[in-house]
Design an enzyme around this catalytic site. Structure first.
Site, short mmCIF file in Angstrom:
data_model
loop_
_atom_site.label_atom_id
_atom_site.label_comp_id
_atom_site.label_asym_id
_atom_site.label_seq_id
_atom_site.Cartn_x
_atom_site.Cartn_y
_atom_site.Cartn_z
N LYS A 1 0.07 0.34 -2.36
CA LYS A 1 -0.57 0.46 -1.05
C LYS A 1 -1.08 1.89 -0.92
O LYS A 1 -0.35 2.79 -0.49
CB LYS A 1 0.41 0.13 0.07
CG LYS A 1 1.08 -1.25 -0.05
CD LYS A 1 2.52 -1.07 -0.37
CE LYS A 1 3.38 -2.32 -0.35
NZ LYS A 1 2.89 -3.61 -0.43
N ASP B 1 -12.30 10.52 1.04
CA ASP B 1 -12.98 11.71 0.55
C ASP B 1 -12.01 12.52 -0.30
O ASP B 1 -11.28 11.98 -1.11
CB ASP B 1 -13.55 12.52 1.72
CG ASP B 1 -14.66 11.78 2.46
OD1 ASP B 1 -15.22 10.84 1.88
OD2 ASP B 1 -14.97 12.14 3.61
N LYS C 1 10.81 1.15 2.83
CA LYS C 1 11.54 1.48 1.60
C LYS C 1 11.84 2.97 1.66
O LYS C 1 10.94 3.80 1.46
CB LYS C 1 10.73 1.17 0.35
CG LYS C 1 10.44 -0.32 0.12
CD LYS C 1 9.13 -0.72 0.66
CE LYS C 1 8.83 -2.19 0.36
NZ LYS C 1 7.76 -2.71 1.22
N HIS D 1 0.57 -4.21 -6.47
CA HIS D 1 1.34 -4.18 -5.22
C HIS D 1 1.26 -2.82 -4.55
O HIS D 1 1.86 -2.60 -3.49
CB HIS D 1 2.80 -4.56 -5.52
CG HIS D 1 3.65 -4.79 -4.32
ND1 HIS D 1 4.60 -3.88 -3.89
CD2 HIS D 1 3.71 -5.83 -3.47
CE1 HIS D 1 5.22 -4.36 -2.82
NE2 HIS D 1 4.69 -5.53 -2.54
N ASP E 1 20.88 13.84 0.57
CA ASP E 1 21.31 15.14 1.11
C ASP E 1 20.32 15.73 2.11
O ASP E 1 20.34 16.94 2.37
CB ASP E 1 21.56 16.14 -0.02
CG ASP E 1 22.78 15.78 -0.85
OD1 ASP E 1 23.61 14.99 -0.36
OD2 ASP E 1 22.90 16.27 -1.99
N HIS F 1 10.19 -3.69 6.76
CA HIS F 1 9.46 -3.64 5.49
C HIS F 1 9.51 -2.25 4.86
O HIS F 1 8.86 -1.99 3.85
CB HIS F 1 8.00 -4.06 5.73
CG HIS F 1 7.25 -4.44 4.51
ND1 HIS F 1 6.11 -3.80 4.09
CD2 HIS F 1 7.49 -5.42 3.59
CE1 HIS F 1 5.66 -4.36 2.99
NE2 HIS F 1 6.47 -5.34 2.66
#
Length: 475
Positions: free
Chosen positions: A395, A400, A219, A393, A224, A217
């Site tokens: 996340k 604090d 990404k 979508h 470089d 899952h």
């Protein structure tokens, strides 16, 4: 009569097998037993192929040995944070326990030399990624759960092919289930241009090897060894609002320059070894760089190949130490029991706990499971909002003013236990402030849920939530 007895014995054997093998995870046990009662034989076949514990396999243990060698190379290159007082503001200096946990639990240290940019939504993210790829001199490493053969997918393909023809090393990993619609012609074009591609656990092989339930899952884009990207956005036109059902797509991604990129690269190199069985050890993948920023960033990876549930433990520890606020945005809210208790306890202790979840969902079953937790949380003072502008979508977690998290992991048990995930922890006030501003903007297009109103939802909706919650450990 004898056939009934034999069938009963087989059924008892199936129940016993699940109880013995899953006794450490009661919620998962209940979910599989429910499926078994509904589909007695089919349910057990599903269990056999989907539920095998991943992390005890020899190939995984060997992978961990190789991963340690790669990690040591990254550690020699980076500047690390050694004391809590070095993080963000002085507020973190009182979080010795949290600091020790973060420093000791992950294969990635807290790095001190970084510059980050929060990228809000697909347009900004894709523009930044394509710009970085255009500037590549040595290599481009790409890893996605979903790559689609659509407009933005073809833009990425064209950019990668262009760099490969210029002599830049290009490698691409895509998940076998998340990218199941990806045309063979797309991959073939990449390979014909000299780009190396790997499919992470192709469905047919993964099914018979009993690993179909474990998905990549992550990404990741690394250019470089100096610029890295991580967050919630895959490659597909839906992230630009191209899905008519979901409409506007709200997401969050992160661009990083500095030491933390070594550990994004480290994760990619491990996944490349796992998929291609090729060990990449050229020092050019972990180059020296001039530190352009002073932000502290930690990369937290987790997956079924690890003995620890690093992201779950990190989230639990952060929620547990919060004194003023816990702000969470997640598309899928199916928390582990420990996280649910930590959120309840925080709210009862007077902490400002806020949760943004979707109104429009890409999975009705998952949304029903998420809604099954709402009444209990509203009752203890958690403020819950449903995003109305489109589909949310992102996340994101803000604790604090001491830390925030942006990454690929949802607040659900699949992300915590079954998927290969990757989060970035941010400790600088600049990054936290930017995420706070985005959260406040999102609240302006949300509907806040009221306990008195939510309690009056139809009985049919409540029944659907109960069923979805029982199945939620498998979603």
């Amino acid at each position: 009569m004898i056939w009934i007895l034999l069938a009963l014995l087989v059924f008892i054997f199936q129940i016993g097998t699940i109880l013995i093998l899953e006794f450490r995870k009661p919620s998962k046990t209940v979910a599989w037993l429910l499926i078994l009662f509904i589909f007695p034989i089919v349910g057990f076949i599903m269990y056999y192929f989907l539920a095998q514990e991943y992390r005890h396999r020899k190939t995984v243990r060997r992978r961990n040995v190789v991963a340690e060698e790669m990690r040591l190379q990254a550690l020699r290159r980076c500047k690390m944070v050694h004391r809590p007082a070095e993080l963000g503001t002085g507020e973190f200096s009182h979080q010795e326990r949290l600091f020790r946990l973060l420093s000791g639990m992950s294969t990635s240290p807290i790095t001190a030399c970084n510059q980050t940019e929060v990228l809000t939504n697909g347009e900004a993210t894709y523009a930044s990624i394509l710009e970085a790829i255009e500037g590549a001199k040595h290599h481009v490493h790409v890893e996605y759960y979903t790559i689609r053969n659509d407009r933005i997918g073809n833009k990425l393909k064209d950019a990668l092919i262009r760099k490969a023809k210029q002599g830049v090393e290009v490698r691409v990993i895509y998940d076998g289930v998340g990218s199941y619609e990806l045309h063979g012609s797309y991959v073939r074009e990449l390979r014909e241009a000299g780009i190396q591609t790997q499919c992470f656990l192709a469905p047919r092989l993964a099914l018979f090897d009993k690993r179909i339930n474990y998905r990549d899952h992550r990404k990741i884009v690394v250019v470089d060894g100096r610029i890295g990207f991580v967050g919630g956005i895959n490659i597909g036109d839906e992230y630009l609002g191209g899905n008519p059902k979901l409409g506007f797509w709200r997401d969050t991604h992160l661009r990083i320059e500095g030491d933390a990129v070594y550990f994004l690269q480290d994760v990619f190199l491990k996944d490349w070894w796992f998929t291609a069985k090729e060990r990449l050890s050229d020092p050019a993948y972990l180059p020296e760089h001039n530190c352009a920023g002073d932000e502290q960033v930690q990369i937290i990876s987790s997956g079924p190949d690890s003995l620890a549930d690093a992201i779950l433990e990190c989230v639990f520890a952060a929620v547990s130490v919060a004194k003023r606020r816990i702000w969470i945005t997640t598309p899928y809210f199916i928390p582990d029991g420990s996280i649910l208790m930590a959120l309840r306890t925080a709210a009862l202790s007077g902490v400002d706990v806020r949760l943004i979840i979707p109104y429009v969902a890409d999975s009705k079953l998952v949304l029903r499971a998420s809604l099954s937790y709402v009444e209990d949380l509203l009752a203890v003072g958690v403020r819950i909002y449903r995003y109305r502008k489109g589909f949310v979508h992102a996340k994101v977690i803000i604790i604090d003013d001491i830390m925030a998290s942006v990454g690929t992991a949802n607040m659900d048990m699949r992300s915590f236990f079954s998927n290969f995930e990757l989060n970035a922890l941010l400790f600088s006030q600049k990054a936290i402030k930017r995420l706070e501003e985005d959260f406040q903007d999102d609240l302006s297009v949300c509907e806040e849920l009221s306990l008195s109103v939510f309690e009056r939802r139809p009985r049919r909706a409540k029944a659907g939530e109960v069923l979805a919650r029982m199945l939620s450990p498998l979603l």
